[in-house]
Design a protein around this motif. Structure first.
Motif, PDB file in Angstrom:
ATOM      1  N   MET A  29       0.600   9.788   8.123  1.00 18.06           N
ATOM      2  CA  MET A  29      -0.700   9.225   7.834  1.00 18.06           C
ATOM      3  C   MET A  29      -0.834   7.945   8.640  1.00 18.06           C
ATOM      4  N   PRO A  30      -1.768   7.884   9.514  1.00 17.91           N
ATOM      5  CA  PRO A  30      -1.844   6.749  10.422  1.00 17.91           C
ATOM      6  C   PRO A  30      -2.218   5.418   9.765  1.00 17.91           C
ATOM      7  N   GLU A  31      -3.004   5.441   8.696  1.00 16.49           N
ATOM      8  CA  GLU A  31      -3.468   4.183   8.121  1.00 16.49           C
ATOM      9  C   GLU A  31      -2.669   3.717   6.909  1.00 16.49           C
ATOM     10  N   ARG A  32      -2.005   4.636   6.230  1.00 18.41           N
ATOM     11  CA  ARG A  32      -1.222   4.315   5.032  1.00 18.41           C
ATOM     12  C   ARG A  32       0.025   5.183   5.005  1.00 18.41           C
ATOM     13  N   ASP A  33       1.047   4.679   4.331  1.00 18.38           N
ATOM     14  CA  ASP A  33       2.182   5.554   4.074  1.00 18.38           C
ATOM     15  C   ASP A  33       2.011   6.147   2.677  1.00 18.38           C
TER      16      ASP A  33
END
Length: 80
Positions: A1-5
């Motif tokens: 997930m690029p914005e959040r883990d």
């Protein structure tokens, strides 16, 4: 997930669920399967922690089991 883990995502979901009877089941999938990683997953609100390489049949069985549970069982944890 690029914005959040996954930890950030589950934390946000759990915050949205505060005061609600509903608890969304969550499965962590990680390359890390040591004790610290497992403990972190469970403490953050995941019900299951799987290590990669994923066994597809196991993942399907876990998802099916989580779907069968009522909200109280998910909140309290579940066993096979």
């Amino acid at each position: 997930m690029p914005e959040r883990d996954g930890f950030e995502l589950v934390k946000a979901v759990r915050e949205m669920e505060e005061g609600s009877e509903h608890k969304t089941p969550a499965v962590a999938i990680s390359g890390h399967v040591d004790y610290e990683s497992l403990a972190a997953s469970y403490s953050q609100g995941f019900q299951v922690h799987l290590g990669k390489q994923i066994n597809q049949k196991l993942l399907i069985a876990i998802i099916e089991r989580l779907q069968e549970l009522d909200g109280e069982a998910v909140r309290q944890g579940f066993s096979w």
